[in-house]
Write a protein that holds these residues in place. Sequence first.
Motif, PDB file in Angstrom:
ATOM      1  N   LYS A 104      -5.227   0.466   0.163  1.00  0.00           N
ATOM      2  CA  LYS A 104      -4.415   0.078  -1.103  1.00  0.00           C
ATOM      3  C   LYS A 104      -4.824   0.969  -2.311  1.00  0.00           C
ATOM      4  CE  LYS A 104      -1.964  -3.870  -2.548  1.00  0.00           C
ATOM      5  NZ  LYS A 104      -2.013  -5.407  -2.072  1.00  0.00           N
TER       6      LYS A 104
ATOM      7  N   GLY B  47      -2.540   4.126  -2.523  1.00  0.00           N
ATOM      8  CA  GLY B  47      -2.382   4.162  -1.217  1.00  0.00           C
ATOM      9  C   GLY B  47      -2.902   5.433  -0.750  1.00  0.00           C
TER      10      GLY B  47
ATOM     11  N   CYS C 221       0.799  -1.164   0.046  1.00  0.00           N
ATOM     12  CA  CYS C 221      -0.142   0.069   0.077  1.00  0.00           C
ATOM     13  C   CYS C 221       0.930   1.034   0.008  1.00  0.00           C
ATOM     14  CB  CYS C 221      -0.962  -0.175   1.177  1.00  0.00           C
ATOM     15  SG  CYS C 221      -0.096   0.059   2.647  1.00  0.00           S
TER      16      CYS C 221
END
Lengths: 267, 264
Positions: B228, B231, B62
Motif C-alpha cells: 500500500k 500501491g 492498495c
Amino acid sequence: MNRLNSTSGRLNRLLPWFLPVVSFLSWFAVSESGMVPTYLLPHPKDVLAAASTYIFSEAGQGSHAGRFFEDLTASTIRVMSGFGLAVVVGIPLGIVSGRVALVNGMLGMTVNALRAVPGISWLPLAMVWFGIGLKTTVFLVALAAFFPIYLNAEAGARQVSPILLQAGAMMGVNRLRGTFAILIPAAMPHIITGLRLGMGISWAYLVLGELTGVSNGLGAVIMDARMLGRIDIIVVGIILIALIGRLCDLGLHQLLRLSFKSARRMP
Amino acid sequence: MTTRLRIVGTGRKPEVAPVVLEIQRLSKRFGTHGSGDAGVLKEISMKARRGEMICILGRSGCGKSTLLKILAGFMPPSSGLVRLNGNPVSRPGPDRCVVFQEDALFPWLTVRENIAFGLKGRKMDRGEQQREVDRFVSLVGLTDYGDYLPQEISGGMKQRVSLARVLILQPEVLLMDEPFAALDAQTREEMQNLLLYLWEKLSHTVLFVTHDVNEAVLLADRIILFEKEPGRIKKDIKISLPRPREKSTEGYFAHCRSITSEIR
Ligand SMILES: Nc1ncnc2c1ncn2[C@@H]1O[C@H](COP(=O)(O)OP(=O)(O)OP(=O)(O)O)[C@@H](O)[C@H]1O
Ligand SMILES: [Mg+2]
C-alpha cells in the motif's frame, strides 16, 4: 397467513374507494337535509339526471343533451396532441441533458426558471399567438406537461448507475444500443413517473385552455354551464374529468407495461 | 456443441503459454482527493500468460480495484501501458470482461436475457444464440432459474449469472474484483469450485482480486502481492500445489501462513 394476505389484499383493493364513497354519502346526506341551497350544491339525483341527459340523450333534447361524445373527442384530441408533443420533446431532451453535462448546463437554468411561471400566465400570450381553440389549448397542455416529463427523464438518466453502463461497454455494446438497451430501461421508473404526472397535468391545462371560449370540449361545457347557471352540469363536468383523467392514467401505465419489459419488471 | 470452446487439456503449462496481457510501468494518481502525491498505483509491471489464474492480493485501499478498472478500460492510467496480445488497450471491450463486486446485472432482464445480452448484435443466428445461452445457464447451474429476475435470486446466484454473461463472450482475460466477498462461507466455497471447474473447461486467463489469503492460495497459479501507499507489487509468488487443492493439507496451510506473514 394465507387468509391474512387475502384479507389485506381485499382491503387494499377497497381502500381507494373509501374517500369517494364517504364524500358521496355526506353529499347525499347534506342535500337530503336541505342545509345547503341547491343553487350552491345540487342534489346527487339531479346531477345524475343531468349526467344522463348530457351523455345519453339525443342532441337537442334540453341544454347540453347528448353533447358528451363530441366534447370527449374534442378534448381527447387536444390532450393527446399536447401530451404527445411534450413527450416527443421532453423525453429525448431530458435523457440527453441527464447524461451530457454540457446540455444540462445549457438547459437547466432556463427550464427551471420557466417552470416557476404559472401556466395560467401563458394563457394571454397563447391567445394572442394562436387565437381561441385547438392551438392555444394544445400549446398550454404541451407546455405544462413538458416540465414533469423532462425533469423526470433527466433525473432518471442522471441517476443510472455507472456500473450498468460499464457492464454494457465491456460486453461490446455501442452507444446507440447502450442508450436503448441500458440507459432508457434503467431510467424507466423515473420516465414513467414523469409521464404520469404529465398526463395528469395535461387534463388540468386542457380545461384552462377550453375555458377561453371554445365551442366544444369538457372544459367548454363547464364554462357554458356557469354562464347558464347550471351548477349540476358543472358538477357533472368535474366528475367526468376526474374519471377520464384516472382512466387515462391507468391506460397510460398499462400501455407502458405492455410495451416495455423494464416498465413491467421494475417497481 | 462444444465447437465454440477452446478446451485446454489437463496438461496445461501456463509457464510456457504465450503472454496475453502485459502491464508496463503503469501508474495512477487521482486529482486532489485522498491519494496524495504518492498516487494510488506506482510503476506496476507484470505479465499474464494464456490460461493462467492470477490472484492479486492486498490490503484494502492498495489500488486493486483501480488496477482492474484500468485493465478493463473504464479509466485511463496516468502513465504506462496495458497490452492485450501485443495491442495497447484504451477502451472497454468484450475481450476483457469484468465480474464486478457489486450487483451489476440488468434488473429488467431475466437470468437468461442477462446472459444473452452480450451475444445480441453478434453475427450469430437466434437458434445458435439460444443454444449458447442454454449451455452457459446449465454450466453455472441455473437451468431451473432461467426465467427469474435478478431481484428474485440470491447473491450467489447473481454472481453465477455475472460469470455466465461474460464467459459466454469468450473473453481473452476475465477480470474479477472480489466477486465472492459478499457471500457466506459456504456459498463462497461453492463459487470458488465453480470458477475452477469453468476455468478447467474454458481456457480463459483470470485476474482475480481478493484480500482473502486462503482464497488466493486455493485458486492461484501465481499470487501477486500488493503493498500500500503507493500501491505496487511487493512479491510475485508461484503456487505449485497440485490441483484439485484440498484446504486441509499441510502444503496449503504452509502457503497461507507464509503469505499471511508477508502481508503484515
Ligand atoms: N475515483 C477516485 N478518485 C479519487 N481517489 C480514488 C478513486 N478511486 C479510488 N481512489 C483511491 O484509490 C485508493 C485505492 O482504491 P481501490 O478501490 O483501488 O482500493 P482496493 O485495493 O480495491 O480496496 P478494497 O479492497 O477496499 O476494495 C483509495 O485510497 C481510494 O481512496
Ligand atoms: Mg476494491
